[in-house]
Design an enzyme around this catalytic site. Structure first.
Site, mmCIF file in Angstrom:
data_model
loop_
_atom_site.group_PDB
_atom_site.id
_atom_site.type_symbol
_atom_site.label_atom_id
_atom_site.label_comp_id
_atom_site.label_asym_id
_atom_site.label_seq_id
_atom_site.Cartn_x
_atom_site.Cartn_y
_atom_site.Cartn_z
ATOM 1 N N ARG A 173 0.810 -1.227 0.000
ATOM 2 C CA ARG A 173 0.000 0.000 0.000
ATOM 3 C C ARG A 173 0.848 1.284 0.000
ATOM 4 N NH1 ARG A 173 -2.327 -3.135 -1.719
ATOM 5 N NH2 ARG A 173 -4.090 -4.345 -0.982
ATOM 6 N N SER A 224 -9.986 0.160 4.188
ATOM 7 C CA SER A 224 -9.191 -0.362 5.315
ATOM 8 C C SER A 224 -8.532 0.791 6.053
ATOM 9 C CB SER A 224 -8.114 -1.320 4.810
ATOM 10 O OG SER A 224 -8.731 -2.461 4.277
ATOM 11 N N GLU A 294 -3.592 3.113 7.253
ATOM 12 C CA GLU A 294 -3.548 2.987 5.785
ATOM 13 C C GLU A 294 -4.243 4.203 5.169
ATOM 14 O OE1 GLU A 294 -4.421 -0.845 4.039
ATOM 15 O OE2 GLU A 294 -5.319 0.092 2.262
HETATM 16 C C1 LIG Z 1 -15.274 0.683 0.308
HETATM 17 C C2 LIG Z 1 -13.780 0.787 0.056
HETATM 18 C C3 LIG Z 1 -13.078 -0.362 -0.281
HETATM 19 C C4 LIG Z 1 -11.703 -0.281 -0.540
HETATM 20 N N1 LIG Z 1 -11.034 -1.418 -0.872
HETATM 21 C C5 LIG Z 1 -9.716 -1.350 -1.190
HETATM 22 C C6 LIG Z 1 -8.993 -2.515 -1.602
HETATM 23 O O1 LIG Z 1 -9.530 -3.612 -1.681
HETATM 24 N N2 LIG Z 1 -7.689 -2.393 -1.914
HETATM 25 C C7 LIG Z 1 -7.044 -1.200 -1.842
HETATM 26 O O2 LIG Z 1 -5.858 -1.133 -2.175
HETATM 27 N N3 LIG Z 1 -7.692 -0.077 -1.438
HETATM 28 C C8 LIG Z 1 -8.995 -0.128 -1.113
HETATM 29 N N4 LIG Z 1 -9.654 1.003 -0.717
HETATM 30 C C9 LIG Z 1 -8.896 2.266 -0.560
HETATM 31 C C10 LIG Z 1 -8.841 3.136 -1.819
HETATM 32 O O3 LIG Z 1 -9.881 2.839 -2.733
HETATM 33 C C11 LIG Z 1 -7.499 3.000 -2.532
HETATM 34 O O4 LIG Z 1 -6.410 3.363 -1.708
HETATM 35 C C12 LIG Z 1 -7.428 3.875 -3.792
HETATM 36 O O5 LIG Z 1 -6.267 3.550 -4.509
HETATM 37 C C13 LIG Z 1 -7.459 5.363 -3.492
HETATM 38 O O6 LIG Z 1 -7.718 6.029 -4.712
HETATM 39 P P1 LIG Z 1 -8.376 7.472 -4.733
HETATM 40 O O7 LIG Z 1 -8.443 7.889 -6.156
HETATM 41 O O8 LIG Z 1 -9.654 7.487 -3.991
HETATM 42 O O9 LIG Z 1 -7.271 8.306 -3.967
HETATM 43 P P2 LIG Z 1 -7.468 9.352 -2.770
HETATM 44 O O10 LIG Z 1 -8.106 8.653 -1.623
HETATM 45 O O11 LIG Z 1 -8.127 10.576 -3.255
HETATM 46 O O12 LIG Z 1 -5.947 9.654 -2.411
HETATM 47 C C14 LIG Z 1 -5.135 8.626 -1.853
HETATM 48 C C15 LIG Z 1 -3.676 9.027 -1.989
HETATM 49 O O13 LIG Z 1 -3.319 9.035 -3.361
HETATM 50 C C16 LIG Z 1 -2.833 10.314 -3.744
HETATM 51 N N5 LIG Z 1 -3.297 10.570 -5.105
HETATM 52 C C17 LIG Z 1 -4.551 10.439 -5.611
HETATM 53 N N6 LIG Z 1 -4.560 10.754 -6.922
HETATM 54 C C18 LIG Z 1 -3.298 11.097 -7.247
HETATM 55 C C19 LIG Z 1 -2.658 11.528 -8.444
HETATM 56 N N7 LIG Z 1 -3.305 11.690 -9.591
HETATM 57 N N8 LIG Z 1 -1.325 11.768 -8.381
HETATM 58 C C20 LIG Z 1 -0.632 11.629 -7.246
HETATM 59 N N9 LIG Z 1 -1.176 11.240 -6.082
HETATM 60 C C21 LIG Z 1 -2.489 10.968 -6.085
HETATM 61 C C22 LIG Z 1 -3.389 11.301 -2.731
HETATM 62 O O14 LIG Z 1 -2.568 12.430 -2.580
HETATM 63 C C23 LIG Z 1 -3.383 10.431 -1.472
HETATM 64 O O15 LIG Z 1 -2.100 10.419 -0.904
HETATM 65 C C24 LIG Z 1 -11.026 0.962 -0.447
HETATM 66 C C25 LIG Z 1 -11.757 2.108 -0.111
HETATM 67 C C26 LIG Z 1 -13.111 2.043 0.126
HETATM 68 C C27 LIG Z 1 -13.866 3.286 0.472
#
Ligand SMILES: Cc1cc2nc3c(=O)[nH]c(=O)nc-3n(C[C@H](O)[C@H](O)[C@H](O)COP(=O)(O)OP(=O)(O)OC[C@H]3O[C@@H](n4cnc5c(N)ncnc54)[C@H](O)[C@@H]3O)c2cc1C
Length: 306
Positions: A173, A224, A294
């Site tokens: 992660r 998570s 996380e």
């Molecule tokens: C119901 C639920 C289930 C989930 N299940 C999983 C799972 O099974 N596996 C898993 O790995 N995660 C899971 N997650 C967590 C999440 O979906 C992941 O971490 C996902 O990759 C975050 O993406 P995001 O676009 O929402 O990023 P954000 O939450 O908006 O940001 C997360 C991080 O990424 C950075 N970021 C976002 N976009 C960019 C960009 N374009 N350039 C640089 N940095 C950037 C942000 O600065 C921040 O540090 C889950 C979340 C939820 C709500």
């Protein structure tokens, strides 16, 4: 007196001062960004970054599915990529490009339609490709590290960068750029393997069904909350310490999945983070295990009431 927000480069996208961030996150909490920038396209973003005072902090966000924005808001510019960054394009019979604002599930679906297997796991992750690159997102035994060929980004000076899988320095992660905080991902190239679209679709449906049954995916949550410590499952530690389903204001660890922090109504970021910290302390005391967040926590706490 002018502040840095009155000295911004000319841009084509939208810039909102004092933009409340709660609606941009799954947990629906958090104060304002000093400025929120929604670039029109990659050139617009590059021009903006080139002209921005280097002292101003920049925070890219995806769909906020892994974010807890604190109640006092975020200093500097928050950047959210839009439609121009959500292009998906198969390349040959086993590779596929996706813009950084593409939802992971959309990449999985488009790869499936093109007969490219191996990206099905993205059907279960609700974030964007930018977030997946930063977080090495994954589930059910696969992660971004296994399928990413290279990632494309702009750095803080607006220069285009290409990072190979090795340069991404993926671990659990985490990616190497996550530590530096200097890159904004604009897209990535993935590799799978040719396969029958119907079989891929069936595997994705199985993932969706598994998710629905085991995670509170319709709640206000951040996924998570804690990483699994070596040799332990975080959900079990939270559960064994007695925190599953216990309300703390309007914050709670989900009865369905004890590692999912939930905003049951009008919780504040302080309620959610406070509950998380209380659980960490309790698990440390009871089991001698350290839980690491996380969920990414950004911004500053609300100023103390006078
Ligand atoms: C119901 C639920 C289930 C989930 N299940 C999983 C799972 O099974 N596996 C898993 O790995 N995660 C899971 N997650 C967590 C999440 O979906 C992941 O971490 C996902 O990759 C975050 O993406 P995001 O676009 O929402 O990023 P954000 O939450 O908006 O940001 C997360 C991080 O990424 C950075 N970021 C976002 N976009 C960019 C960009 N374009 N350039 C640089 N940095 C950037 C942000 O600065 C921040 O540090 C889950 C979340 C939820 C709500």
């Amino acid at each position: 007196m002018t502040d840095w927000r009155d000295r911004l480069p000319a841009i084509r996208g939208k810039l909102v001062k004092d933009a409340v961030l709660a609606p941009y996150t799954w947990l629906r909490v958090g104060g304002p960004a000093e400025a929120l920038f929604l670039p029109e396209d990659e050139d617009d973003l590059a021009v903006f970054l080139r002209g921005l005072d280097p002292a101003v902090p920049v925070t890219p966000i995806g769909v906020g599915s892994n974010l807890l924005v604190r109640d006092g808001g975020v200093e500097g510019v928050v950047i959210r990529l839009g439609r121009a960054f959500a292009r998906v394009e198969p390349r040959g019979d086993s590779a596929i490009y996706a813009g950084a604002a593409t939802l992971d599930a959309m990449l999985a679906r488009e790869a499936g339609k093109a007969g490219i297997a191996g990206l099905e796991f993205y059907r279960g992750v609700p974030g964007t490709i930018g977030g997946a690159c930063m977080m090495n997102a994954g589930c059910y035994g696969s992660e971004t590290k296994d399928v990413l060929v290279e990632a494309y980004a702009l750095d803080r000076r607006g220069e285009r960068r290409t990072l190979s899988n090795a340069e991404m320095g993926f671990s659990y992660r985490k990616s190497a750029p996550a530590a530096g905080g200097d890159l904004i991902f604009t897209g990535a190239l993935f590799r799978g393997r040719p396969d029958d679209p119907a079989g891929i679709e069936a595997r994705m449906e199985a993932i969706t069904a598994r998710r629905e049954a085991s995670q509170p995916i319709r709640e206000k949550t951040g996924g998570s909350t804690f990483k699994n410590p070596p040799g332990h499952s975080s959900w079990k530690l939270v559960d064994d310490a007695g925190w599953r389903g216990r309300l703390f204001g309007q914050a709670m660890f989900s009865p369905l999945h004890a590692n999912f922090l939930i905003n049951t109504g009008e919780a504040t970021a302080a309620d959610l983070e406070g509950l998380g910290e209380a659980v960490r302390a309790d698990v440390r005391t009871k089991f001698g295990v350290e839980l690491d967040w996380e969920i990414k926590r950004i911004g500053r706490p609300a100023p103390a009431a006078a």
